[in-house]
Design a protein around this motif. Sequence first.
Motif, mmCIF file in Angstrom:
data_model
loop_
_atom_site.group_PDB
_atom_site.id
_atom_site.type_symbol
_atom_site.label_atom_id
_atom_site.label_comp_id
_atom_site.label_asym_id
_atom_site.label_seq_id
_atom_site.Cartn_x
_atom_site.Cartn_y
_atom_site.Cartn_z
ATOM 1 N N LYS A 47 72.458 8.812 -65.604
ATOM 2 C CA LYS A 47 72.509 8.451 -67.018
ATOM 3 C C LYS A 47 71.546 9.328 -67.810
ATOM 4 O O LYS A 47 70.588 9.869 -67.263
ATOM 5 N N MET A 48 71.808 9.413 -69.101
ATOM 6 C CA MET A 48 70.967 10.233 -69.966
ATOM 7 C C MET A 48 69.498 9.835 -69.881
ATOM 8 O O MET A 48 68.625 10.696 -69.861
ATOM 9 N N LYS A 49 69.225 8.528 -69.809
ATOM 10 C CA LYS A 49 67.816 8.108 -69.779
ATOM 11 C C LYS A 49 67.128 8.627 -68.519
ATOM 12 O O LYS A 49 65.941 8.973 -68.564
ATOM 13 N N THR A 50 67.872 8.707 -67.418
ATOM 14 C CA THR A 50 67.321 9.262 -66.180
ATOM 15 C C THR A 50 67.083 10.764 -66.337
ATOM 16 O O THR A 50 66.050 11.293 -65.926
ATOM 17 N N LEU A 51 68.055 11.436 -66.955
ATOM 18 C CA LEU A 51 67.919 12.877 -67.167
ATOM 19 C C LEU A 51 66.710 13.195 -68.040
ATOM 20 O O LEU A 51 65.961 14.135 -67.758
ATOM 21 N N ASN A 82 78.007 17.928 -74.168
ATOM 22 C CA ASN A 82 79.211 18.756 -74.341
ATOM 23 C C ASN A 82 79.554 18.912 -75.822
ATOM 24 O O ASN A 82 80.705 18.763 -76.246
ATOM 25 N N ASP A 83 78.520 19.205 -76.614
ATOM 26 C CA ASP A 83 78.653 19.479 -78.053
ATOM 27 C C ASP A 83 79.040 18.268 -78.891
ATOM 28 O O ASP A 83 79.410 18.421 -80.054
ATOM 29 N N ALA A 84 78.977 17.068 -78.323
ATOM 30 C CA ALA A 84 79.254 15.857 -79.099
ATOM 31 C C ALA A 84 77.979 15.016 -79.180
ATOM 32 O O ALA A 84 77.272 14.851 -78.185
ATOM 33 N N ASP A 85 77.698 14.481 -80.354
ATOM 34 C CA ASP A 85 76.510 13.662 -80.548
ATOM 35 C C ASP A 85 76.524 12.497 -79.571
ATOM 36 O O ASP A 85 77.515 11.778 -79.460
ATOM 37 N N TRP A 86 75.411 12.299 -78.864
ATOM 38 C CA TRP A 86 75.380 11.234 -77.850
ATOM 39 C C TRP A 86 75.500 9.860 -78.471
ATOM 40 O O TRP A 86 75.803 8.898 -77.781
ATOM 41 N N GLU A 87 75.265 9.747 -79.775
ATOM 42 C CA GLU A 87 75.450 8.458 -80.425
ATOM 43 C C GLU A 87 76.932 8.064 -80.438
ATOM 44 O O GLU A 87 77.268 6.890 -80.575
ATOM 45 N N LEU A 88 77.806 9.054 -80.310
ATOM 46 C CA LEU A 88 79.242 8.770 -80.233
ATOM 47 C C LEU A 88 79.622 8.271 -78.850
ATOM 48 O O LEU A 88 80.666 7.651 -78.671
ATOM 49 N N ALA A 89 78.768 8.564 -77.876
ATOM 50 C CA ALA A 89 78.973 8.036 -76.531
ATOM 51 C C ALA A 89 78.133 6.767 -76.426
ATOM 52 O O ALA A 89 78.223 5.903 -77.274
ATOM 53 N N GLU A 90 77.324 6.680 -75.400
ATOM 54 C CA GLU A 90 76.530 5.466 -75.219
ATOM 55 C C GLU A 90 75.032 5.760 -75.268
ATOM 56 O O GLU A 90 74.232 5.021 -74.691
ATOM 57 N N ALA A 92 71.447 6.682 -74.571
ATOM 58 C CA ALA A 92 70.671 6.824 -73.337
ATOM 59 C C ALA A 92 71.394 6.262 -72.120
ATOM 60 O O ALA A 92 71.071 6.587 -70.982
ATOM 61 N N GLU A 93 72.407 5.419 -72.361
ATOM 62 C CA GLU A 93 73.171 4.846 -71.245
ATOM 63 C C GLU A 93 74.378 5.703 -70.874
ATOM 64 O O GLU A 93 75.128 5.352 -69.955
ATOM 65 N N SER A 94 74.595 6.802 -71.593
ATOM 66 C CA SER A 94 75.732 7.670 -71.296
ATOM 67 C C SER A 94 75.637 8.198 -69.870
ATOM 68 O O SER A 94 74.568 8.626 -69.427
ATOM 69 N N VAL A 95 76.749 8.172 -69.169
ATOM 70 C CA VAL A 95 76.801 8.668 -67.795
ATOM 71 C C VAL A 95 77.234 10.129 -67.806
ATOM 72 O O VAL A 95 78.242 10.491 -68.410
ATOM 73 N N LEU A 96 76.452 10.957 -67.139
ATOM 74 C CA LEU A 96 76.738 12.390 -67.080
ATOM 75 C C LEU A 96 77.580 12.718 -65.865
ATOM 76 O O LEU A 96 77.552 12.014 -64.857
ATOM 77 N N GLU A 97 78.330 13.808 -65.976
ATOM 78 C CA GLU A 97 79.159 14.268 -64.864
ATOM 79 C C GLU A 97 78.783 15.697 -64.521
ATOM 80 O O GLU A 97 78.209 16.423 -65.329
ATOM 81 N N ASP A 98 79.139 16.075 -63.295
ATOM 82 C CA ASP A 98 78.856 17.415 -62.812
ATOM 83 C C ASP A 98 79.434 18.445 -63.786
ATOM 84 O O ASP A 98 80.588 18.339 -64.188
ATOM 85 N N GLY A 99 78.615 19.405 -64.163
ATOM 86 C CA GLY A 99 79.090 20.465 -65.036
ATOM 87 C C GLY A 99 78.883 20.205 -66.517
ATOM 88 O O GLY A 99 79.208 21.054 -67.347
ATOM 89 N N ASP A 100 78.351 19.041 -66.871
ATOM 90 C CA ASP A 100 78.124 18.742 -68.282
ATOM 91 C C ASP A 100 77.055 19.668 -68.874
ATOM 92 O O ASP A 100 76.173 20.165 -68.173
ATOM 93 N N GLU A 101 77.165 19.862 -70.173
ATOM 94 C CA GLU A 101 76.158 20.614 -70.903
ATOM 95 C C GLU A 101 75.477 19.664 -71.881
ATOM 96 O O GLU A 101 76.134 18.967 -72.652
#
Length: 111
Positions: A47-51, A82-90, A92-101
């Motif tokens: 997750k973003m908070k872990t990153l 991936n060029d999208a504001d993380w507020e549009l996702a979740e 700090a709780e957003s889950v990242l995937e391999d290869g994300d920027e």
Amino acid sequence: GAGRRGMSGEDGGLKLSIEFGGGLELLFGGVKSHKVSVPPDGGGVLKMKTLIGWIRDKLCQERPEMFTQGNTVRPGILVLINDADWELAEGAESVLEDGDEVSFISTLHGG
């Protein structure tokens, strides 16, 4: 996403591209673009908070308090997945995937 050679996760980490901008790169040795392999947290996801904690501990070379506040980034830092504001996702709780920027851009100038 062709043309990735030998990028298998031999260490079990997710391969991410981390970008810093707006002066934030000065906290990271002046390097704007980082290719990293980050281990997932307990549930096997990253997750973003872990990153953010990982970046603070592993990449940040000076004044980590300029990057993080508590378990997230300081106010005034724009985070893009991936060029999208993380507020549009979740956020700090957003889950990242391999290869994300992931990009961190300071919108606070001066100081």
